[in-house]
Design a protein around this motif. Structure first.
Motif, PDB file in Angstrom:
ATOM      1  N   GLY A   1     -10.198  -1.904  -0.136  1.00 35.23           N
ATOM      2  CA  GLY A   1      -9.217  -2.417   0.810  1.00 35.23           C
ATOM      3  C   GLY A   1      -7.922  -2.846   0.154  1.00 35.23           C
ATOM      4  N   PHE A   2      -7.973  -3.123  -1.140  1.00 33.18           N
ATOM      5  CA  PHE A   2      -6.773  -3.513  -1.884  1.00 33.18           C
ATOM      6  C   PHE A   2      -6.192  -2.355  -2.680  1.00 33.18           C
ATOM      7  N   GLY A   3      -6.798  -1.176  -2.599  1.00 33.33           N
ATOM      8  CA  GLY A   3      -6.282   0.009  -3.273  1.00 33.33           C
ATOM      9  C   GLY A   3      -6.528   0.047  -4.770  1.00 33.33           C
ATOM     10  N   VAL A   4      -7.458  -0.753  -5.262  1.00 32.59           N
ATOM     11  CA  VAL A   4      -7.710  -0.803  -6.703  1.00 32.59           C
ATOM     12  C   VAL A   4      -8.102   0.571  -7.237  1.00 32.59           C
ATOM     13  N   HIS A   5      -8.891   1.326  -6.478  1.00 33.02           N
ATOM     14  CA  HIS A   5      -9.307   2.653  -6.934  1.00 33.02           C
ATOM     15  C   HIS A   5      -8.120   3.606  -7.043  1.00 33.02           C
ATOM     16  N   LYS A   6      -7.123   3.437  -6.192  1.00 30.73           N
ATOM     17  CA  LYS A   6      -5.936   4.287  -6.273  1.00 30.73           C
ATOM     18  C   LYS A   6      -5.124   3.971  -7.523  1.00 30.73           C
ATOM     19  N   PHE A   7      -5.003   2.679  -7.839  1.00 32.29           N
ATOM     20  CA  PHE A   7      -4.321   2.304  -9.080  1.00 32.29           C
ATOM     21  C   PHE A   7      -5.083   2.855 -10.283  1.00 32.29           C
TER      22      PHE A   7
ATOM     23  N   THR B   1      -0.245   5.159  -7.858  1.00 34.90           N
ATOM     24  CA  THR B   1       0.339   3.830  -7.657  1.00 34.90           C
ATOM     25  C   THR B   1       0.939   3.654  -6.263  1.00 34.90           C
ATOM     26  N   LEU B   2       1.646   4.649  -5.778  1.00 38.82           N
ATOM     27  CA  LEU B   2       2.269   4.531  -4.460  1.00 38.82           C
ATOM     28  C   LEU B   2       1.224   4.324  -3.365  1.00 38.82           C
ATOM     29  N   LEU B   3       0.142   5.094  -3.418  1.00 36.40           N
ATOM     30  CA  LEU B   3      -0.925   4.903  -2.434  1.00 36.40           C
ATOM     31  C   LEU B   3      -1.588   3.541  -2.600  1.00 36.40           C
ATOM     32  N   GLY B   4      -1.719   3.068  -3.836  1.00 40.63           N
ATOM     33  CA  GLY B   4      -2.272   1.745  -4.064  1.00 40.63           C
ATOM     34  C   GLY B   4      -1.438   0.668  -3.405  1.00 40.63           C
ATOM     35  N   VAL B   5      -0.125   0.811  -3.476  1.00 43.72           N
ATOM     36  CA  VAL B   5       0.779  -0.154  -2.843  1.00 43.72           C
ATOM     37  C   VAL B   5       0.640  -0.091  -1.317  1.00 43.72           C
TER      38      VAL B   5
END
Length: 70
Positions: free
Chosen positions: A18-24, A29-33
């Motif tokens: 839910g916090f996008g940690v996996h995307k980071f 990075t953009l998807l994580g944000v």
């Protein structure tokens, strides 16, 4: 290129997706944000759960090709 672990990405997506940690972790990075901006809605958590399951069900080669390539 440093290969990313599908198990690490899958667990991160399921637990804190839910916090996008996996995307980071995967270098997106953009998807994580975007996940961070919308985390209050709960929608990224549902998407993270689905993505985590997808990551864990892919073969290692398929995961590297589709998700871990920058």
């Amino acid at each position: 290129m440093n290969p990313k672990s599908k198990v690490t990405a899958g667990i991160l997506a399921i637990l804190v997706g839910g916090f996008g940690v996996h995307k980071f972790y995967l270098g997106k990075t953009l998807l994580g944000v975007v996940y961070l901006l919308f985390c209050w809605t709960g929608i990224p958590s549902i998407i993270g759960l689905i993505e985590g399951i997808l990551y864990l069900t892919k073969t290692d080669d398929e995961f590297q090709r589709k998700y871990a390539s920058a």
